[in-house]
Design a protein around this motif. Sequence first.
Motif, PDB file in Angstrom:
ATOM      1  N   ASP A  96       0.859  -1.189   0.000  1.00 40.22           N
ATOM      2  CA  ASP A  96       0.000   0.000   0.000  1.00 40.22           C
ATOM      3  C   ASP A  96       0.890   1.233   0.000  1.00 40.22           C
ATOM      4  N   GLU A  97       0.880   1.947  -1.072  1.00 41.52           N
ATOM      5  CA  GLU A  97       1.757   3.119  -1.205  1.00 41.52           C
ATOM      6  C   GLU A  97       1.397   4.202  -0.195  1.00 41.52           C
ATOM      7  N   ARG A  98       0.134   4.348   0.099  1.00 41.76           N
ATOM      8  CA  ARG A  98      -0.281   5.415   1.004  1.00 41.76           C
ATOM      9  C   ARG A  98       0.281   5.217   2.423  1.00 41.76           C
ATOM     10  N   SER A  99       0.237   3.973   2.902  1.00 41.66           N
ATOM     11  CA  SER A  99       0.720   3.716   4.262  1.00 41.66           C
ATOM     12  C   SER A  99       2.154   3.230   4.297  1.00 41.66           C
ATOM     13  N   ARG A 120      -3.909  -6.526   3.181  1.00 45.61           N
ATOM     14  CA  ARG A 120      -4.765  -7.424   2.409  1.00 45.61           C
ATOM     15  C   ARG A 120      -5.738  -6.575   1.584  1.00 45.61           C
ATOM     16  N   ARG A 121      -5.902  -6.948   0.321  1.00 43.73           N
ATOM     17  CA  ARG A 121      -6.792  -6.183  -0.553  1.00 43.73           C
ATOM     18  C   ARG A 121      -7.651  -7.149  -1.363  1.00 43.73           C
ATOM     19  N   SER A 122      -8.930  -6.828  -1.456  1.00 41.66           N
ATOM     20  CA  SER A 122      -9.867  -7.666  -2.203  1.00 41.66           C
ATOM     21  C   SER A 122      -9.652  -7.509  -3.709  1.00 41.66           C
ATOM     22  N   GLY A 123     -10.051  -8.548  -4.429  1.00 43.01           N
ATOM     23  CA  GLY A 123      -9.982  -8.494  -5.889  1.00 43.01           C
ATOM     24  C   GLY A 123      -8.591  -8.686  -6.448  1.00 43.01           C
ATOM     25  N   VAL A 124      -7.635  -9.082  -5.622  1.00 43.40           N
ATOM     26  CA  VAL A 124      -6.256  -9.262  -6.069  1.00 43.40           C
ATOM     27  C   VAL A 124      -6.005 -10.759  -6.275  1.00 43.40           C
ATOM     28  N   GLY A 139      -1.509  -4.235  -6.446  1.00 45.43           N
ATOM     29  CA  GLY A 139      -2.892  -4.578  -6.747  1.00 45.43           C
ATOM     30  C   GLY A 139      -3.340  -4.186  -8.133  1.00 45.43           C
ATOM     31  N   GLY A 140      -2.544  -3.415  -8.847  1.00 43.76           N
ATOM     32  CA  GLY A 140      -2.891  -3.044 -10.217  1.00 43.76           C
ATOM     33  C   GLY A 140      -2.689  -4.213 -11.171  1.00 43.76           C
ATOM     34  N   ARG A 141      -2.988  -3.964 -12.425  1.00 38.68           N
ATOM     35  CA  ARG A 141      -2.864  -5.015 -13.439  1.00 38.68           C
ATOM     36  C   ARG A 141      -1.391  -5.253 -13.748  1.00 38.68           C
ATOM     37  N   ALA A 142      -0.935  -6.492 -13.681  1.00 38.37           N
ATOM     38  CA  ALA A 142       0.465  -6.823 -13.932  1.00 38.37           C
ATOM     39  C   ALA A 142       0.728  -6.955 -15.430  1.00 38.37           C
TER      40      ALA A 142
END
Length: 628
Positions: free
Chosen positions: A425-428, A433-437, A445-448
């Motif tokens: 998480d760049e912000r923190s 943990r992130r959903s949809g990954v 979490g972005g598209r690889a």
Amino acid sequence: MRFSLSPVLCTALAVALAGCTPSPPPMADRAASGDTRQAEDVETDASPQAGQGSVTIGGEDAAEDVQRWTPPRVDRQGRSLAQLRRAAEQAFAAGRFYEDADAAIPLWLAVQEEEPDDRQARLGLQRTRQRLQQQADALLVRPLKQREALAEASRQALVLLTLAPKDEKVRALQGRVETAQRVVAYNRAGEEDLRSDRIGEDGDGAIGNFREALALDEDNSRARQGLAAAESGLIRRAEDAARTRDFASAGTWLAEASKVRDSSPTIADAFERIEQIRAATLLQLRDDGLRDLATPQGLKPAREKLAEALRIALPGDVVVAQLRERIDLATHYGSFRPGQVFSDAMRDGGRGPQMVVVPHGGFQMGAGDAEPGSSDSERPSHYVRFDRGFAMAITEVTVSDFERYVKASNARPRATRRGHSVVYDERSGNFIRRSGVDWRSDYDGGRALGNSPVMHVSVRDAENYAAWLSEQTGRSYRLPSEAEFEYALRAGSSGRYPWGDAGTPPPGSGNFTGSKDVSPSGRHWHNAFIGYGDGWWGPAPVASFQANAFGLHDMGGNLSEWVADCWHASYRRAPSDGAAWFNPGCRSRVIRGGNWANAPEQTRAAWRQSQDSDTTNARIGFRLVRGI
């Protein structure tokens, strides 16, 4: 000039000249010149059918028998001269010049028979001659339906020759018609030869006929196309021979094809195609030989394929040298050699991951008692020996590689089923943990990208991919053992880090945490290699950095990787032959190799860590090994 024609040419020429057979002499050229005297050889009622005849020309052509046209007899009964003139003008306006008794020329001639000095008839004949000359000229250059055009031009030339046998333009037209007839005959004979596969490389057949046509008309497109077709026929023979592995004959046919036309670019193209066939054949022989070497009794058939490859290869062929070397090394490496790069063919038509053969040998595994940053789990240091080499994937498995497996097998990897994974998480600045990954996602979490190493995969996902690849290739792919991984990571070195004992990685050596690395929002690592920067915050595309001495990329950085072993708290009683230390049913597995977010001490060559088998995150990927 006289031409000696073959029977085929004579037949073709006879067809072109159909309807022009000899007969008794017709009217002289009085009608064309306006001469009012009655010629001695004027057609009588007993003459042959109108439209046939011949005339013997005096002077230098005294022996030449020329086809002639006989005007149809006009029925003048009950018709006045005025009516004949009107009918002739109407026929001229309708473009009917000589075809029958109601055409312009026969009608004008009928007028002249009664009024030899008739001015209107003389002018009418002159106009008709001019129009016929123009039509014949146009027919001779018409590109389509040449046979019909030539036949019509021939008839018109005979009409003109009958009206004005001494006119230079008419004689020139007749010469052009005769030349065109011969050209057509040669072309038709050449085309018949092509249909019968008589190409004529031995001096007879299609090539000779087309060259005769070009000798008469050097710009004749049909003859040039014929030569091109003959050339193509010889090239086809060359390629057919190459496909049956008869490259000697292929070379002979190609040499013959090169003689057909000067500087033909198709020869160079054909040479490239034949060499591609040769190269593909050699590759096939090599691959078949390698498959033979992978079988228990494969050495003899492999040597037979080498002999066949040597027969057809050019001197110094690299592919043949590879097969020869593989056979020489078969006793030590099966069908491979140390450092060899290869990829296996897959059933779906693609290729498996690129592999490199790791040489057999031994090394001291684990950390020494005094190694800074080491732990008891990395000890005791112990000697491991590999009696046989093995192949390891040059890079970590990529997103594209894994996608191929998922689509082909309809797999649902762990993170996909679970609906989440752990990302940065760049912000923190933390891992959350992130959903949809899942496996399609990057570290944040972005598209690889397709060439990024696949992450967010569990050890069972990795093992399932290996099983699928084994089924696709017919080879045994698996996760590396922990010993194989460390042996390949060290690549002959024995230092604290993969690159040795230096406290800072060499420039370009891998994706590690460096003090010069900067996140998208400007963050820096708190614990990093001082003075090092690799330009990446997060995993880099595979093979972005230098390979190690064994030709492997990213062994010590980029992503940590799953291995086949279960977790054991130390190396006591660990196998000494490099096999995986595995207990059925274990849940704690091992990851090896540093990653893009590891502390420097976790980048050491001996570093190892326990992970639950269901773990998925942005710091763990995998690569495979294959037995040889």
